[in-house]
Design a protein around this motif. Structure first.
Motif, PDB file in Angstrom:
ATOM      1  N   TYR A   1       0.813  -1.363   0.098  1.00 37.00           N
ATOM      2  CA  TYR A   1       0.157  -0.016  -0.136  1.00 37.00           C
ATOM      3  C   TYR A   1       0.781   1.429   0.171  1.00 37.00           C
ATOM      4  CZ  TYR A   1      -3.789   3.307   1.257  1.00 37.00           C
ATOM      5  OH  TYR A   1      -4.848   4.101   1.240  1.00 37.00           O
ATOM      6  N   TYR A   2       0.650   2.102  -0.938  1.00 39.71           N
ATOM      7  CA  TYR A   2       1.265   3.215  -0.780  1.00 39.71           C
ATOM      8  C   TYR A   2       0.551   4.576  -0.553  1.00 39.71           C
ATOM      9  CZ  TYR A   2       4.984   0.755  -3.318  1.00 39.71           C
ATOM     10  OH  TYR A   2       5.910  -0.207  -3.717  1.00 39.71           O
ATOM     11  N   ASP A   3       0.810   5.326   0.218  1.00 44.19           N
ATOM     12  CA  ASP A   3      -0.214   6.461   0.619  1.00 44.19           C
ATOM     13  C   ASP A   3       0.177   7.713  -0.393  1.00 44.19           C
ATOM     14  OD1 ASP A   3       1.346   8.001   3.482  1.00 44.19           O
ATOM     15  OD2 ASP A   3       1.650   8.266   1.540  1.00 44.19           O
ATOM     16  N   GLN A   4      -0.906   8.679  -0.388  1.00 47.68           N
ATOM     17  CA  GLN A   4      -0.986   9.594  -1.345  1.00 47.68           C
ATOM     18  C   GLN A   4       0.303  10.566  -1.447  1.00 47.68           C
ATOM     19  OE1 GLN A   4      -4.603  11.542  -0.144  1.00 47.68           O
ATOM     20  NE2 GLN A   4      -3.532  13.046   1.018  1.00 47.68           N
TER      21      GLN A   4
ATOM     22  N   ALA B   1       1.606   7.959 -10.398  1.00 45.37           N
ATOM     23  CA  ALA B   1       0.184   7.189 -10.865  1.00 45.37           C
ATOM     24  C   ALA B   1      -0.745   8.273 -11.145  1.00 45.37           C
ATOM     25  CB  ALA B   1      -0.016   6.350  -9.717  1.00 45.37           C
ATOM     26  N   TYR B   2      -0.702   9.325 -10.510  1.00 45.51           N
ATOM     27  CA  TYR B   2      -1.693  10.287 -10.721  1.00 45.51           C
ATOM     28  C   TYR B   2      -1.577  10.865 -12.017  1.00 45.51           C
ATOM     29  CZ  TYR B   2      -4.623  14.483  -9.241  1.00 45.51           C
ATOM     30  OH  TYR B   2      -5.473  15.317  -9.036  1.00 45.51           O
TER      31      TYR B   2
ATOM     32  N   GLU C   1       5.415   7.131  -5.672  1.00 53.02           N
ATOM     33  CA  GLU C   1       4.333   6.333  -6.702  1.00 53.02           C
ATOM     34  C   GLU C   1       3.100   6.895  -7.038  1.00 53.02           C
ATOM     35  OE1 GLU C   1       6.159   5.240  -3.915  1.00 53.02           O
ATOM     36  OE2 GLU C   1       7.170   3.717  -4.491  1.00 53.02           O
ATOM     37  N   ALA C   2       2.476   7.315  -5.806  1.00 56.14           N
ATOM     38  CA  ALA C   2       1.389   8.215  -6.162  1.00 56.14           C
ATOM     39  C   ALA C   2       1.520   9.148  -7.010  1.00 56.14           C
ATOM     40  CB  ALA C   2       0.715   8.615  -4.830  1.00 56.14           C
ATOM     41  N   GLU C   3       2.562   9.906  -7.044  1.00 51.41           N
ATOM     42  CA  GLU C   3       2.437  11.228  -7.602  1.00 51.41           C
ATOM     43  C   GLU C   3       2.661  10.419  -9.269  1.00 51.41           C
ATOM     44  OE1 GLU C   3       3.092  14.373  -5.281  1.00 51.41           O
ATOM     45  OE2 GLU C   3       3.081  14.439  -7.370  1.00 51.41           O
TER      46      GLU C   3
END
Lengths: 421, 284
Positions: free
Chosen positions: B244-247, B255-256, B251-253
């Motif tokens: 789980y990667y939080d925002q 994926a965004y 990784e979130a950046e």
């Protein structure tokens, strides 16, 4: 998402919250009428009653009505004004017999000849339909600063009318308003009062279903020096929402823009000093709800190819046997879902000065409305279970605003010829 | 990051008629809308009806397990065992539900002590474990209509369809586990006691025979309706552990960026208003 949140607090899910109905007191209720009225009521309702009914309060606590809100939920309230429906707790008090004066009053009361004693009502005795005696005589919504004697008077009233409870029990009258009943006497027996908000209270005025709309100004923003205008004179870079002093010199020449307070554009866009509209919700996650039927989009076909293709397709279709022809027709009729359409531009979002937003997809016009703000967290995640190396679930952020897109029926019907058969 | 939207050409009455707005209204901005399907098969909306606020820095889920075909998700949230609000009594009680070690009965302990004595090991006090995880289990919400997630970016609106909506609620699997363990422990106790009874008993006494019926797995043609098939498939599928990667993670950046469209070519709309109306009204 490197843009800092617009609000001072985290972009919480509490934007535009109107979670609980505002405390609009019921309009039908008599408000603030003092004990004088109450007692006047009581005394007028007792026909010839000049007798104070001696009630031993310690013997009979009275009836407790459950805390159902007065309006709307108990069918007993709006329906036939019986007291039934709510769970009741009765105490039987040994001294059920009222004084003989009351008996006489009942007998003399010719209104319901024959009722009254026969049914044994209204004297603190346990009957399904009568509720009141003692402190809780007028129910949980009962309010009014009644002293004991007043209550007894009204109780006497209840007693004297025997079975005819429904008529004199005014659910919303002055003598039932909790604040009025108990506001004056603040002793250990005063019940705790909670501001009651009827379930039906809300934005709509119950009597005519109108909604009071207020106008709100467009949020003002300043152009951020570093990023956009380098030519404009230095202004303090405030939070994007505040107007601030810098804007005043220019804003005096423009009138402030007003929009409806529930307009969808309210938290999405702002106006800067140049009277240009600026988005303040960049990179915030927005949620749109569209109807099940969506217009179909496809990649554009090039001009030269079009004619060729059309001819070729026609020939091919003619050659195909009948069932296959039908199949291609069905294919054409098949509605694609949005997820099956290619990427690309599908329309435009039009923002109006009044705050309205319209979405134009192809030829179809949608109105945007604010969606239901949820009171809980909603996280958007990218879940990748297909890659061999590392299965990951990535949190992109939480939904900040929601919108509903409704096809504009007027525009759909425009020019639509209806032939009556 | 804000873009001044170019003031569109002055609004004409035709425009107002077209858009169905009041006579004094004006268009102040027009943004192009793009459709992006890059992330569509991967987007999940997780609703947390029991939470009001987004996850704080270290409070987010530690681990996740997913059944992609059944669309089930399990998340582990950390519990702060040192917080003043944490009840260590209950934490110890429920810690039994965290692992699969069997509950010790008095007999088991006796055996252990016996073993320890033989081997000369002094019994040592073990640290009590505490329940330090809250597991959230999911329920799938069937989608009723078209939902899209949108982001405004540089004066454009990018929409991505959303197909999976899941609600997460605390699951009390530890209570179930504790129940099972207690039952198993009881069984063991009964076994041991029965053995001891047997030893005491003399030969020749009638032995009560315990007959239990096994539930036959093949009771003829069982009704295989769709629901049970779905449940069966869901059960058969394995939980896939997922990181789980939080925002706020890189990784979130990355994926965004997938929310933005990859192509700005203008798509042709093939639905006319009349066709749209017909489709909506389901006349045909």
């Amino acid at each position: 998402m490197s843009t800092p949140p617009v609000e001072n607090t985290t972009p919480s899910v509490q934007k535009q919250t109107r979670r609980f109905a505002p405390t609009i007191r019921g309009r039908g209720r008599g408000r603030g009428s003092g004990p004088a009225d109450a007692s006047a009521d009581a005394s007028s309702s007792t026909a010839t009653d000049t007798v104070q009914v001696k009630v031993e309060a310690d013997a009979s606590i009275g009836h407790v009505q459950s805390e159902g809100p007065v309006e709307g939920r108990l069918q007993s309230v709006h329906g036939p004004k019986t007291r039934g429906g709510a769970a009741k707790f009765f105490t039987r008090s040994p001294r059920l017999r009222t004084t003989s004066a009351i008996d006489q009053a009942i007998k003399s009361d010719s209104r319901d000849g024959g009722r009254g004693r026969g049914r044994g009502r209204g004297r603190g005795m346990v009957v399904e339909e009568v509720s009141a005696s003692g402190i809780f005589s007028l129910g949980p919504s009962a309010a009014g600063s009644r002293s004991r004697s007043n209550m007894m008077a009204s109780m006497g009233a209840a007693a004297s009318y025997g079975g005819d409870v429904s008529q004199q029990y005014d659910e919303n009258g002055a003598d039932t308003d909790m604040m009025v009943l108990f506001g004056r006497t603040l002793d250990t027996n005063t019940p705790d009062m909670v501001n009651h908000v009827a379930r039906t209270a809300g934005e709509l005025e119950p009597s005519d279903l109108t909604r009071t709309r207020t106008k709100a100004p467009w949020t003002k923003t300043k152009t951020d020096n570093d990023k956009m205008d380098i030519d404009t004179p230095v202004k303090s870079e405030g939070a994007e929402k505040d107007g601030g002093e810098g804007a005043d010199t220019q804003s005096t020449t423009q009138e402030p823009w007003l929009m409806e307070d529930d307009a969808p554009a309210r938290h999405l866009f702002a106006v800067n000093e140049n009277n240009k509209v600026v988005s303040v919700a960049d990179d915030e996650l927005l949620f749109f709800q569209l109807p099940k039927v969506v217009p179909q989009f496809d990649l554009p076909v090039k001009e030269d190819e079009v004619n060729e293709d059309v001819d070729m397709v026609k020939d091919k279709e003619a050659d195909l046997p009948a069932p296959a022809q039908k199949a291609t027709l069905e294919e054409k009729m098949n509605q694609l879902s949005l997820s099956e359409m290619p990427n690309g531009s599908i329309g435009k979002l039009v923002v109006f000065k009044s705050g309205k937003i319209k979405l134009k997809m192809g030829d179809i016009l949608y109105d945007l409305d604010n969606g239901m703000t949820s009171s809980f967290l909603e996280n958007l995640m990218v879940v990748d279970t297909e890659s061999e190396q590392l299965k990951k679930s990535i949190e992109l952020g939480h939904l900040v605003q929601k919108f509903t897109c409704i096809p504009n029926i007027n525009s759909l019907l425009e020019g639509h010829e209806y032939t009556s058969s | 990051m804000d873009v001044d939207h170019e003031a569109p050409p002055a609004t004409t009455q035709d425009d107002r008629d077209f858009y169905n707005v009041d006579p004094d209204d004006e268009i102040v901005a027009e943004l192009p809308v793009y459709l992006s399907n890059a992330l569509t098969p991967f987007l999940y909306l997780l609703q947390y009806p029991m939470r009001q606020t987004p996850f704080a820095e270290r409070q987010g889920p530690l681990a996740a397990r997913i059944k992609p075909n059944a669309k089930m998700v399990q998340l582990d949230l950390p519990l702060d065992t040192r917080s003043t609000h944490y009840s260590t009594e209950r934490g110890e009680e429920f810690s039994m539900g965290m692992h699969d070690k069997a509950v010790k009965t008095a007999y088991d302990r006796r055996m252990e002590e016996y073993e320890d004595e033989r081997q000369g090991i002094k019994s040592k006090k073990k640290e009590e474990e505490l329940l330090d995880k809250m597991t959230l289990t999911s329920t799938l919400i069937p989608t009723q209509t078209n939902y899209l997630v949108g982001v405004l970016h540089q004066g454009e609106l990018h929409l991505t369809p959303l197909q999976t909506i899941i609600q997460m609620r605390p699951g009390f699997s530890y209570l179930d586990k504790i129940d099972d363990k207690l039952k198993a422990a009881n069984k063991r106790i009964q076994e041991v006691e029965r053995q001891e009874e047997k030893k005491k008993q003399e030969k020749g006494e009638p032995q009560t025979l315990q007959v239990s019926m096994k539930q036959g797995d093949n009771q003829g043609a069982t009704r295989r309706n769709i629901y049970s098939m779905a449940v069966r498939n869901a059960d058969d599928e394995d939980w896939q552990p997922v990181v789980y990667y939080d925002q706020n993670s890189p990784e979130a950046e990355a994926a965004y960026q997938g929310l933005y469209t990859t192509s700005r070519s203008e798509l042709q709309c093939k639905t006319t208003r009349a066709a749209f109306l017909d489709e909506m009204s389901a006349i045909k």
